[in-house]
Design a protein around this motif. Structure first.
Motif, mmCIF file in Angstrom:
data_model
loop_
_atom_site.group_PDB
_atom_site.id
_atom_site.type_symbol
_atom_site.label_atom_id
_atom_site.label_comp_id
_atom_site.label_asym_id
_atom_site.label_seq_id
_atom_site.Cartn_x
_atom_site.Cartn_y
_atom_site.Cartn_z
ATOM 1 N N GLY A 50 23.612 64.977 51.391
ATOM 2 C CA GLY A 50 24.762 64.629 52.531
ATOM 3 C C GLY A 50 25.646 65.829 52.807
ATOM 4 N N THR A 51 26.767 65.565 53.874
ATOM 5 C CA THR A 51 27.156 66.248 54.462
ATOM 6 C C THR A 51 28.647 66.320 53.697
ATOM 7 N N THR A 52 29.214 65.502 52.812
ATOM 8 C CA THR A 52 30.341 65.242 51.518
ATOM 9 C C THR A 52 30.081 65.917 50.226
ATOM 10 N N THR A 53 29.048 65.763 49.972
ATOM 11 C CA THR A 53 27.978 65.809 49.117
ATOM 12 C C THR A 53 27.900 67.787 49.219
ATOM 13 N N SER A 54 27.267 67.929 50.312
ATOM 14 C CA SER A 54 27.117 69.527 50.401
ATOM 15 C C SER A 54 28.192 70.134 49.975
ATOM 16 N N ALA A 55 29.486 69.647 51.414
ATOM 17 C CA ALA A 55 31.017 70.197 51.592
ATOM 18 C C ALA A 55 31.583 70.538 49.227
ATOM 19 N N VAL A 56 31.168 69.057 48.322
ATOM 20 C CA VAL A 56 31.657 69.644 47.301
ATOM 21 C C VAL A 56 31.074 70.279 46.219
ATOM 22 N N ALA A 57 29.436 70.894 46.766
ATOM 23 C CA ALA A 57 28.806 71.596 46.384
ATOM 24 C C ALA A 57 29.203 73.015 46.448
ATOM 25 N N ARG A 58 29.589 73.282 47.446
ATOM 26 C CA ARG A 58 29.824 75.025 48.207
ATOM 27 C C ARG A 58 31.272 74.628 47.624
ATOM 28 N N VAL A 94 27.427 63.365 41.504
ATOM 29 C CA VAL A 94 28.605 63.104 42.539
ATOM 30 C C VAL A 94 27.956 63.209 43.612
ATOM 31 N N ILE A 95 27.936 61.691 44.050
ATOM 32 C CA ILE A 95 26.793 60.929 44.773
ATOM 33 C C ILE A 95 27.981 60.867 46.280
ATOM 34 N N GLY A 96 27.328 60.846 47.357
ATOM 35 C CA GLY A 96 27.713 60.607 49.115
ATOM 36 C C GLY A 96 26.610 59.256 49.471
ATOM 37 N N VAL A 97 27.569 58.427 49.730
ATOM 38 C CA VAL A 97 27.226 57.537 50.368
ATOM 39 C C VAL A 97 26.885 56.470 52.225
ATOM 40 N N VAL A 116 31.981 60.083 46.880
ATOM 41 C CA VAL A 116 32.342 61.066 48.066
ATOM 42 C C VAL A 116 32.356 60.817 49.124
ATOM 43 N N ALA A 117 33.376 59.967 49.853
ATOM 44 C CA ALA A 117 32.931 59.522 50.925
ATOM 45 C C ALA A 117 34.108 59.773 52.190
ATOM 46 N N THR A 118 34.143 59.432 53.445
ATOM 47 C CA THR A 118 35.111 59.428 53.799
ATOM 48 C C THR A 118 35.512 58.217 54.510
ATOM 49 N N GLY A 119 36.959 58.040 55.030
ATOM 50 C CA GLY A 119 37.586 56.722 54.340
ATOM 51 C C GLY A 119 37.053 55.681 55.262
#
Length: 269
Positions: free
Chosen positions: A108-116, A186-189, A222-225
């Protein structure tokens, strides 16, 4: 009189700073790096060459660019780089794992950002422990970036890849993951709520993500609003299994309150 060679600690500190800047900007010029480091351009050029030799960056005329996956990411991954909310979420979540931890990431986009962001942490890059952290992922793009970090041990699950998300799923992925333990997942949803829990649109991804949750001591969503308060097709886990939700200030206050009432810690960044 010969010039003094840079000490290993000095070089390591510079490399950590350069990799952090590269993770944020995607590219660096010699002049930019020289100013950021307070070092000579000759020193920066040597560092750029060393980073390229280690396959941590790619040399260009006058600078370096981040070593990326060998293919273009889908548009939704490219858009994530300029998404301020996701970057704030990523910055917060990436600081949570401690040195020596085993951290699982789905795609996912958010988990990719966290990993980076995790891979750009200077304390991990400078750690004497090798590996400083272990990343377990079913996302091909995350694995391809993590494997280039010398302080990260990267475990990529087997399985069948979905081009829409680069996530691996199926019995092979489940078999490998079933033999591992994670300190943090760390899970993106696609959606998360007190009533429905963490959910996503694809049942195959939900299955492997659910197993990742089962194998983890702590679960961070991890999830946007916009994703708070709703539900998607397939459930990953109930809200009772989520320890922390990291979201941004666009989240519906009522959805945040419901999650907190259900015993979930919610951090709004």
């Amino acid at each position: 009189m010969t010039a003094r060679q840079p000490r290993a600690a000095d070089r390591g500190s510079r490399w950590s700073t350069l990799l952090g800047l590269l993770a944020e900007r995607g590219r660096l010029s010699v002049a930019e790096a020289s100013e950021a480091l307070g070092a000579s351009e000759a020193t920066v050029r040597r560092d750029f060459g060393d980073l390229a030799a280690q396959q941590l960056a790619t040399r260009t005329h006058g600078g370096i660019v981040a070593t990326a996956v060998a293919y273009e990411l889908p548009a939704r991954y490219k858009e994530a780089a300029s998404d301020g909310a996701k970057e704030r979420i990523a910055t917060y979540a990436a600081d949570i794992p401690t040195e020596g931890a085993v951290v699982g990431f789905n795609g996912g986009t958010t988990t990719s950002a966290v990993a980076r962001r995790l891979a750009a942490r200077s304390d991990l890059a400078m750690s004497s422990a090798r590996p400083a952290i272990t990343v377990v992922t079913n996302a091909l793009n995350i694995a391809t970036e993590m494997v280039l970090r010398p302080f990260v041990r990267c475990v990529s699950l087997g399985g069948v890849a979905r081009p829409e998300s680069y996530e691996l799923s199926g019995p092979l992925a489940s078999m490998v993951l079933g033999e591992l333990w994670l300190d943090t997942a760390v899970i993106g949803v696609d959606a998360v709520s007190a009533e429905a829990g963490a959910t996503c649109q694809h049942e195959g991804e939900a299955g492997i993500n659910s197993l990742m949750v089962q194998r983890a001591e702590r679960v961070i969503v991890v999830a946007t609003g916009a994703k708070l308060g709703g539900r998607a097709f397939a459930r990953i886990c109930p809200a009772s299994r989520i320890d922390l939700v990291v979201t941004d200030d666009s989240a519906d206050p009522a959805a945040v309150a419901d999650l907190r009432a259900a015993g979930v810690t919610v951090e709004v960044v």
